[in-house]
Design a protein around this motif. Structure first.
Motif, PDB file in Angstrom:
ATOM      1  N   TRP A 190      16.798   6.365   8.779  1.00  0.00           N
ATOM      2  CA  TRP A 190      15.929   7.441   9.264  1.00  0.00           C
ATOM      3  C   TRP A 190      15.942   7.558  10.788  1.00  0.00           C
ATOM      4  CZ3 TRP A 190      11.284   5.840   5.695  1.00  0.00           C
ATOM      5  CH2 TRP A 190      11.483   6.391   4.416  1.00  0.00           C
ATOM      6  N   ARG A 191      16.436   6.514  11.457  1.00  0.00           N
ATOM      7  CA  ARG A 191      16.432   6.466  12.931  1.00  0.00           C
ATOM      8  C   ARG A 191      15.017   6.609  13.486  1.00  0.00           C
ATOM      9  NH1 ARG A 191      20.168  10.952  14.869  1.00  0.00           N
ATOM     10  NH2 ARG A 191      19.620  11.932  12.860  1.00  0.00           N
ATOM     11  N   VAL A 192      14.133   5.790  12.938  1.00  0.00           N
ATOM     12  CA  VAL A 192      12.740   5.761  13.385  1.00  0.00           C
ATOM     13  C   VAL A 192      12.469   4.424  14.058  1.00  0.00           C
ATOM     14  CG1 VAL A 192      11.980   7.361  11.593  1.00  0.00           C
ATOM     15  CG2 VAL A 192      11.942   4.893  11.131  1.00  0.00           C
ATOM     16  N   ALA A 193      11.345   4.346  14.777  1.00  0.00           N
ATOM     17  CA  ALA A 193      11.054   3.123  15.525  1.00  0.00           C
ATOM     18  C   ALA A 193      10.660   1.972  14.613  1.00  0.00           C
ATOM     19  CB  ALA A 193       9.948   3.394  16.543  1.00  0.00           C
ATOM     20  N   ALA A 194       9.888   2.265  13.556  1.00  0.00           N
ATOM     21  CA  ALA A 194       9.405   1.191  12.679  1.00  0.00           C
ATOM     22  C   ALA A 194       9.062   1.757  11.314  1.00  0.00           C
ATOM     23  CB  ALA A 194       8.184   0.504  13.294  1.00  0.00           C
ATOM     24  N   VAL A 195       9.143   0.893  10.305  1.00  0.00           N
ATOM     25  CA  VAL A 195       8.736   1.222   8.934  1.00  0.00           C
ATOM     26  C   VAL A 195       7.784   0.134   8.472  1.00  0.00           C
ATOM     27  CG1 VAL A 195       9.485   1.316   6.521  1.00  0.00           C
ATOM     28  CG2 VAL A 195      10.780   2.528   8.277  1.00  0.00           C
ATOM     29  N   THR A 196       6.656   0.534   7.904  1.00  0.00           N
ATOM     30  CA  THR A 196       5.746  -0.432   7.301  1.00  0.00           C
ATOM     31  C   THR A 196       5.613  -0.105   5.826  1.00  0.00           C
ATOM     32  OG1 THR A 196       3.534  -1.417   7.373  1.00  0.00           O
ATOM     33  CG2 THR A 196       3.690   0.915   7.924  1.00  0.00           C
ATOM     34  N   VAL A 197       5.953  -1.068   4.986  1.00  0.00           N
ATOM     35  CA  VAL A 197       5.863  -0.896   3.538  1.00  0.00           C
ATOM     36  C   VAL A 197       4.504  -1.415   3.092  1.00  0.00           C
ATOM     37  CG1 VAL A 197       6.867  -1.483   1.301  1.00  0.00           C
ATOM     38  CG2 VAL A 197       8.345  -1.203   3.305  1.00  0.00           C
ATOM     39  N   THR A 198       3.675  -0.535   2.528  1.00  0.00           N
ATOM     40  CA  THR A 198       2.361  -0.963   2.064  1.00  0.00           C
ATOM     41  C   THR A 198       2.496  -1.650   0.707  1.00  0.00           C
ATOM     42  OG1 THR A 198       1.970   1.255   1.160  1.00  0.00           O
ATOM     43  CG2 THR A 198       1.134   0.790   3.363  1.00  0.00           C
ATOM     44  N   LEU A 199       1.890  -2.832   0.596  1.00  0.00           N
ATOM     45  CA  LEU A 199       2.089  -3.706  -0.563  1.00  0.00           C
ATOM     46  C   LEU A 199       0.812  -3.910  -1.373  1.00  0.00           C
ATOM     47  CD1 LEU A 199       4.209  -6.432   1.269  1.00  0.00           C
ATOM     48  CD2 LEU A 199       5.070  -4.550  -0.138  1.00  0.00           C
ATOM     49  N   GLY A 200      -0.132  -2.989  -1.295  1.00  0.00           N
ATOM     50  CA  GLY A 200      -1.355  -3.113  -2.069  1.00  0.00           C
ATOM     51  C   GLY A 200      -2.161  -4.329  -1.657  1.00  0.00           C
ATOM     52  N   ARG A 246     -11.120  -5.596  -5.917  1.00  0.00           N
ATOM     53  CA  ARG A 246     -10.660  -5.055  -7.199  1.00  0.00           C
ATOM     54  C   ARG A 246     -11.185  -3.639  -7.413  1.00  0.00           C
ATOM     55  NH1 ARG A 246      -6.469  -8.250  -7.745  1.00  0.00           N
ATOM     56  NH2 ARG A 246      -7.032 -10.450  -7.777  1.00  0.00           N
ATOM     57  N   GLY A 247     -11.431  -2.924  -6.342  1.00  0.00           N
ATOM     58  CA  GLY A 247     -11.965  -1.584  -6.454  1.00  0.00           C
ATOM     59  C   GLY A 247     -10.891  -0.552  -6.748  1.00  0.00           C
ATOM     60  N   ASP A 248     -11.274   0.709  -6.662  1.00  0.00           N
ATOM     61  CA  ASP A 248     -10.382   1.829  -6.963  1.00  0.00           C
ATOM     62  C   ASP A 248      -9.431   2.043  -5.778  1.00  0.00           C
ATOM     63  OD1 ASP A 248      -9.145   4.158  -7.695  1.00  0.00           O
ATOM     64  OD2 ASP A 248     -10.985   5.301  -8.004  1.00  0.00           O
ATOM     65  N   PRO A 249      -8.096   1.887  -5.959  1.00  0.00           N
ATOM     66  CA  PRO A 249      -7.160   2.031  -4.841  1.00  0.00           C
ATOM     67  C   PRO A 249      -6.808   3.475  -4.516  1.00  0.00           C
ATOM     68  CG  PRO A 249      -5.953   1.454  -6.821  1.00  0.00           C
ATOM     69  CD  PRO A 249      -7.402   1.458  -7.206  1.00  0.00           C
ATOM     70  N   CYS A 250      -7.356   4.443  -5.269  1.00  0.00           N
ATOM     71  CA  CYS A 250      -7.016   5.849  -5.023  1.00  0.00           C
ATOM     72  C   CYS A 250      -7.372   6.244  -3.592  1.00  0.00           C
ATOM     73  CB  CYS A 250      -7.770   6.738  -6.011  1.00  0.00           C
ATOM     74  SG  CYS A 250      -7.431   8.493  -5.812  1.00  0.00           S
ATOM     75  N   GLY A 251      -6.387   6.754  -2.850  1.00  0.00           N
ATOM     76  CA  GLY A 251      -6.605   7.180  -1.471  1.00  0.00           C
ATOM     77  C   GLY A 251      -6.373   6.112  -0.424  1.00  0.00           C
ATOM     78  N   ALA A 252      -6.036   4.889  -0.855  1.00  0.00           N
ATOM     79  CA  ALA A 252      -5.857   3.807   0.115  1.00  0.00           C
ATOM     80  C   ALA A 252      -4.705   4.095   1.073  1.00  0.00           C
ATOM     81  CB  ALA A 252      -5.619   2.483  -0.608  1.00  0.00           C
ATOM     82  N   GLY A 253      -3.638   4.730   0.569  1.00  0.00           N
ATOM     83  CA  GLY A 253      -2.522   5.074   1.449  1.00  0.00           C
ATOM     84  C   GLY A 253      -2.908   6.077   2.513  1.00  0.00           C
ATOM     85  N   ASP A 254      -3.758   7.038   2.157  1.00  0.00           N
ATOM     86  CA  ASP A 254      -4.234   8.012   3.144  1.00  0.00           C
ATOM     87  C   ASP A 254      -5.130   7.340   4.177  1.00  0.00           C
ATOM     88  OD1 ASP A 254      -3.100  10.456   1.906  1.00  0.00           O
ATOM     89  OD2 ASP A 254      -4.426   9.921   0.259  1.00  0.00           O
ATOM     90  N   ARG A 255      -5.953   6.384   3.713  1.00  0.00           N
ATOM     91  CA  ARG A 255      -6.801   5.643   4.656  1.00  0.00           C
ATOM     92  C   ARG A 255      -5.927   4.835   5.621  1.00  0.00           C
ATOM     93  NH1 ARG A 255     -11.321   5.682   7.383  1.00  0.00           N
ATOM     94  NH2 ARG A 255      -9.547   6.042   8.747  1.00  0.00           N
ATOM     95  N   PHE A 256      -4.879   4.221   5.103  1.00  0.00           N
ATOM     96  CA  PHE A 256      -3.959   3.435   5.935  1.00  0.00           C
ATOM     97  C   PHE A 256      -3.311   4.328   6.991  1.00  0.00           C
ATOM     98  CE2 PHE A 256       0.093   1.674   7.126  1.00  0.00           C
ATOM     99  CZ  PHE A 256      -0.102   0.301   7.174  1.00  0.00           C
TER     100      PHE A 256
END
Length: 455
Positions: A211-221, A243-253
């Protein structure tokens, strides 16, 4: 105090619905659960959720997204009207909607509809991007980012949150945040398998180069996030596991990382802050627990008469009505755990809360710290609470006699002798119970510690 940098969010908005009920039997015509007594909550999703969360971090946010003239678009406009500035891109077709059906707070099925895509960019959107101090792209593959790709390439965004259906991030993007399942190298080599940190590291490094980007962060739950600049990765673990609801966690991140980078943080610092924020978000109930100004939410009532509707609906289906009571002056983890446990005992939870005058009589002239309206609003925002009722007496016996719950709950810091309401519940066959309380958590102790620290 340092003023937070404004943020422009570009991406595809969705309208999300949660239908939450209970499932106690299977359908007679198919081996599927029957979800009964569903309560509906409508909320922004996709890029709209990321933008709202960034706005609630205390920054000025502009959202560039596709909207049409369909009912879902109108509903989303209403929800966003008090949250941020909106720049609309023309949409072909209806706004995508995603409906989750949940039983006992666990997803049963998801229903999708709406195939709208952004038709083209506008001059207003281009101008907003060119003058933006910081940009987050939340690409859900519905054309918003692609329509503005040429402008985004002129000044690459701080964060690009990708989606399998979306396009590639523009070269020069400072941080790209795929999930573990999205971390595939374009060559076809899988970048990550569940639990495979070596695969995640190789995939992230390959994506940095491709992708020629500066950094990639892989979210691992629940394992945190893996940050790569193309060589040795940095693993950022979660501070605690929820152990809560993970819906939307990626948007929060993504919203947190973009905001921190906009405010001058280094990439590693932004990822650490984003992991912490996403973890807290999941622990608080995820996207389904976020309330909005126009969200009807739970019934907020001031007497038993107004609480009768949710109670009557549960009784009509043979369900169990649970009530819990207290001052709830400074809501803390002990309160939340108690109320969540109480809700699991039945099909409806009514919280009986002391009025300000009642609190003063019980705890002294300097209490409550939070006035009644604030306490009711906070309690009503909890997903486990179906209604809030207020009583002005020293004890809630008159209110309970009107509601006639099947179960009355108090925290374990009470003894059996303290439960004056127990005898009352016997009149209609109800039961008073004590639930364990988190040791060391109390509003009185919190107030004491604050006062001690202020000296």
């Amino acid at each position: 105090m340092h003023r937070k940098s404004p943020l422009v969010v570009v991406g595809d908005a969705l309208l999300d619905r949660d239908l939450t009920g209970t499932a106690e039997r299977l359908a007679p015509d198919a081996p599927v659960p029957v979800v009964a007594d569903c309560a509906q909550r409508v909320r922004p999703g996709g890029a709209a959720l990321a933008a709202c969360l960034a706005a609630r971090d205390g920054r000025e946010v502009t959202l560039i997204t596709g909207l049409g003239d369909d009912p879902a678009s109108e509903e989303l406009r209403r929800l966003l009207s008090r949250e941020l500035k909106l720049i609309e891109l023309p949409l072909t077709g209806a706004l995508p909607e995603k409906t989750r059906v949940l039983a006992q707070d666990s997803p049963v099925v998801r229903l999708d509809r709406g195939t709208g895509r952004v038709r083209e960019a506008t001059d207003e959107a281009r101008a907003a991007l060119r003058s933006a101090p910081a940009v987050l792209v939340s690409d859900y593959g519905r054309g918003a980012a692609d329509s503005l790709r040429d402008v985004l390439a002129e000044r690459p965004p701080l964060v690009w949150d990708p989606h399998p259906r979306g396009g590639l991030p523009v070269p020069g993007t400072r941080l790209v945040s795929p999930s573990e399942k999205e971390a595939y190298a374009p060559s076809g080599e899988r970048g990550a398998t569940d639990g495979d940190l070596r695969g995640a590291a190789r995939g992230a490094a390959a994506l940095v180069r491709h992708w020629r980007v500066a950094a990639v962060t892989v979210t691992l739950g629940a394992r945190g996030a893996l940050l790569s600049y193309g060589e040795h990765p940095l693993l950022v673990p979660v501070p605690t596991v929820h152990r809560g609801d993970p819906c939307g966690a990626g948007d929060r991140f993504a919203a947190t990382a973009a905001g921190l980078l906009a405010d001058g943080a280094l990439v590693g610092e932004a990822v650490e802050g984003a992991v912490a924020a996403a973890t807290e978000f999941v622990g608080a109930g995820g996207a389904g627990a976020v309330t909005y100004a126009d969200d009807a939410g739970p019934a907020v009532v001031t007497d038993a008469a107004d609480a009768r509707d949710p109670v009557a609906r549960v009784r009509a289906t043979g369900g169990t009505v649970v009530a819990a009571g207290g001052c709830f002056d400074l809501l803390h983890a002990g309160h939340v755990g108690l109320l969540q446990a109480a809700r699991r005992l039945g099909d409806c939870l009514v919280v009986c809360v002391n009025s300000d005058a009642s609190v003063r009589r019980r705890k002294g002239a300097e209490r409550p710290v939070n006035p009644l309206a604030d306490r009711v609003r906070v309690l009503s925002a909890l997903a486990c609470v179906d209604a809030v009722a207020v009583f002005d007496e020293d004890t809630p016996e008159r209110l309970l006699a009107d509601l006639r719950p099947h179960i009355w709950v108090k925290g374990g810091d009470y003894s059996g002798a303290d439960l004056r309401e127990a005898t009352l519940l016997e009149d209609w066959g109800g039961q008073a119970v004590l639930l364990p309380y988190l040791v060391g958590r109390s509003s009185t102790a919190l107030v004491a510690r604050v006062r001690e620290g202020a000296r």
